[in-house]
Write a protein that holds these residues in place. Structure first.
Motif, short mmCIF file in Angstrom:
data_model
loop_
_atom_site.label_atom_id
_atom_site.label_comp_id
_atom_site.label_asym_id
_atom_site.label_seq_id
_atom_site.Cartn_x
_atom_site.Cartn_y
_atom_site.Cartn_z
N MET A 393 0.87 -1.24 0.09
CA MET A 393 -0.10 0.03 -0.05
C MET A 393 0.79 1.32 0.08
N ARG A 394 2.02 1.36 0.69
CA ARG A 394 2.99 2.37 0.58
C ARG A 394 3.53 2.67 -0.88
N SER A 395 3.40 1.89 -1.65
CA SER A 395 3.97 1.95 -3.09
C SER A 395 2.74 2.45 -4.07
N ILE A 396 1.65 1.65 -3.83
CA ILE A 396 0.64 1.76 -4.71
C ILE A 396 -0.22 2.99 -4.83
N TRP A 397 -0.25 3.67 -3.56
CA TRP A 397 -1.10 4.63 -3.49
C TRP A 397 -0.98 5.98 -4.48
N PRO A 398 0.12 6.29 -5.04
CA PRO A 398 0.22 7.27 -5.97
C PRO A 398 -0.31 6.81 -7.37
N PHE A 399 -0.43 5.61 -7.62
CA PHE A 399 -1.15 4.91 -8.83
C PHE A 399 -2.70 5.16 -8.57
N TYR A 400 -2.94 5.17 -7.70
CA TYR A 400 -4.75 5.40 -7.44
C TYR A 400 -5.01 6.69 -8.07
N PHE A 401 -4.11 7.68 -7.56
CA PHE A 401 -4.45 9.15 -8.10
C PHE A 401 -4.20 9.25 -9.59
N ALA A 402 -3.15 8.53 -10.23
CA ALA A 402 -2.99 8.78 -11.66
C ALA A 402 -4.14 8.01 -12.24
N ILE A 403 -4.79 6.75 -11.82
CA ILE A 403 -5.79 6.34 -12.60
C ILE A 403 -7.14 7.12 -12.38
N LEU A 404 -7.31 7.73 -11.37
CA LEU A 404 -8.48 8.45 -11.20
C LEU A 404 -8.28 9.84 -11.84
N ALA A 405 -7.10 10.44 -11.91
CA ALA A 405 -7.13 11.60 -12.82
C ALA A 405 -7.43 11.17 -14.18
N VAL A 406 -7.42 10.23 -14.83
CA VAL A 406 -7.76 9.59 -15.97
C VAL A 406 -9.21 9.50 -16.12
N ILE A 407 -9.65 8.97 -15.20
CA ILE A 407 -11.54 8.64 -15.07
C ILE A 407 -11.95 9.85 -15.16
N PHE A 408 -11.66 10.85 -14.19
CA PHE A 408 -12.18 12.12 -14.31
C PHE A 408 -12.22 12.88 -15.73
N LEU A 409 -10.89 12.89 -16.43
CA LEU A 409 -10.78 13.42 -17.51
C LEU A 409 -11.86 12.81 -18.54
N ILE A 410 -11.96 11.32 -18.42
CA ILE A 410 -12.81 10.76 -19.32
C ILE A 410 -14.38 11.33 -19.13
N ALA A 411 -14.51 11.41 -17.75
CA ALA A 411 -15.91 11.85 -17.54
C ALA A 411 -16.14 13.20 -17.96
N LEU A 412 -15.09 13.94 -17.92
CA LEU A 412 -15.55 15.60 -18.29
C LEU A 412 -15.41 15.70 -19.89
N PHE A 413 -14.67 14.91 -20.50
CA PHE A 413 -14.55 14.97 -21.91
C PHE A 413 -15.06 13.85 -22.63
N PRO A 414 -16.28 13.62 -22.93
CA PRO A 414 -16.94 12.32 -23.62
C PRO A 414 -16.10 12.01 -24.73
#
Length: 426
Positions: A393-414
């Motif tokens: 978990m100490r190493s994986i948490w930055p990747f959560y934010f990287a993936i979520l950033a793409v998800i929000f980008l896709i949600a904002l720009f269909p």
């Protein structure tokens, strides 16, 4: 019997680690008995839950992925990826992600990626001097690309549940999948340049090495192009693409590798186990979904959300937050089958395209695969890398934010996920 009691019992069964399929069958049986409904309905719904031609793609794509692992095709993919990007700051971290992109174009299975390609990746990164926890984090995160870039098993199930075009859904996942890979590689580059992670850089490959590894990996690299082109041109359906994928892998094995019968036997056994578990969950969820729908929960939840949220992005925020929470206690397929129709009702009320919803929904759902305590991918990779959960978990948490950033980008720009299927299919 009150539906709230049934849902509470379902949650309790999940929390005490009863397998999700059995938990759904148990609460469904209790509900039917309490409502004085014949248990014959349980058998009918379960049997009908997997009565779909499109679901034939599930075992086929699983088999293709496991064949790639048993035949050693994953080694060739990793070697080519290494020759191309291993010299960039971040080294084998970039190789890990790039190899997952190539592998995703043939398998579409997160488990096949994490369990097969992940074994090769973590071993190579360990030998190069990377910390095991960082290697495990990159491997788990990059495995999430598998279900986004076509072909995708989870997209087959989403199309089955929501009755949308599987071909359009496949093509819609290409750009989001590449954006996910790009965000992870940017993160790895940042971690390497700022010395937040120890990322040894290997020497740049010679031109001869690039050509040699490319020759060894050319057929696997061509696979996603062949599959997507075949679907877009109408040569074969997305379901038939599963057959094409299996035959193509077998051709690679015959002409490029030392092909043995044991390869097929081992891969078929692995695919059979994974398929039976997947389809059993789908079948069990059919009766549970029927109970939820007859209780008008989709309509009630839709009205509740509509009273508070009126914009498309607001609805996406509700769906993303809900799926992230659900991913902590449920596996991806049950979330998709039970809550997919509910989220579809909410989304269509505000004009969200079902394909757009599907991409955002699936990308968010994949995060559950690397989220404790339920995430299957999490435990597969931890077992391979032999790391503890706190270290992981100490190493994986930055990747959560990287993936979520793409998800929000896709949600904002269909258009990021819709322009390509609109261009291909009109």
């Amino acid at each position: 019997m009150s539906l709230l009691i049934i849902l509470g019992l379902f949650l309790i069964l999940i929390l005490i680690r009863i397998p999700i399929a059995f938990a759904m069958l148990i609460v469904a049986a209790i509900y039917l008995v309490g409502a004085d409904i014949s248990l014959k309905l349980l058998a009918q719904k379960v049997a009908g839950g997997v009565d779909s031609f499109s679901l034939l793609a599930v075992p086929l794509f699983l088999l293709a992925g496991f064949l790639m692992n048993t035949m050693g095709i994953t080694d060739r993919i990793f070697a080519f990826a290494g020759a191309v990007v291993r010299h960039i700051p971040g080294g084998l971290g970039h190789v890990n992600v790039f190899a997952s992109v190539i592998f995703a174009g043939m398998s579409g299975s997160i488990i096949a990626d994490a369990g097969g390609l992940g074994t090769v990746e973590i071993k190579a990164m360990r030998q190069a001097g990377y910390r095991d926890r960082f290697s495990a984090a990159i491997t788990a995160a990059s495995a999430l690309i598998g279900p986004i870039i076509p072909p995708s098993i989870i997209m087959v199930i989403y199309a089955f549940v929501t009755e949308v075009s599987l071909g359009r859904l496949f093509v819609a996942g290409i750009v989001p999948g590449l954006l996910m890979a790009g965000s992870m590689m940017l993160l790895i580059y940042f971690l390497a340049k700022t010395n937040r992670e120890h990322c040894p850089v290997l020497p740049r490959a010679t031109f001869k090495e690039v050509v040699t590894t490319f020759y060894g990996a050319i057929l696997p690299i061509l696979a996603p192009i062949i599959l997507v082109a075949g679907i877009m041109s109408g040569i074969f359906t997305p379901t038939e693409a599963g057959v094409v994928a299996v035959l193509y892998v077998l051709v690679i094995g015959v002409f490029l590798l030392k092909f043995r019968l044991e390869h097929i036997i081992d891969a078929t056994a692995e695919a059979a186990r994974a398929t039976s578990a997947t389809l059993f969950i789908i079948a069990s969820a059919a009766i549970f979904t029927w109970i939820v729908s007859t209780a008008n929960i989709p309509q009630a939840f839709s009205e509740l959300v509509s009273n508070w949220v009126s914009t498309q992005f607001g609805v996406f925020l509700v769906i993303i937050a809900s799926v992230l929470v659900l991913g902590m206690v449920m596996e991806g397929i049950p979330i998709l089958i039970v809550f997919g129709p509910i989220f579809l009702t909410i989304a269509t009320n505000v004009g969200i395209d079902p394909i757009h919803l599907g991409i955002v929904f699936i990308m968010t759902m994949m995060i559950g695969g690397i989220t404790p305590p339920v995430g299957i991918t999490l435990y597969v990779v931890m077992a391979i890398a032999r790391v503890s959960l706190p270290d992981f978990m100490r190493s994986i948490w930055p990747f959560y934010f990287a993936i979520l950033a793409v998800i929000f980008l896709i949600a904002l720009f269909p258009s990021l996920c819709l322009w390509l299927p609109n261009l291909a299919f009109g």
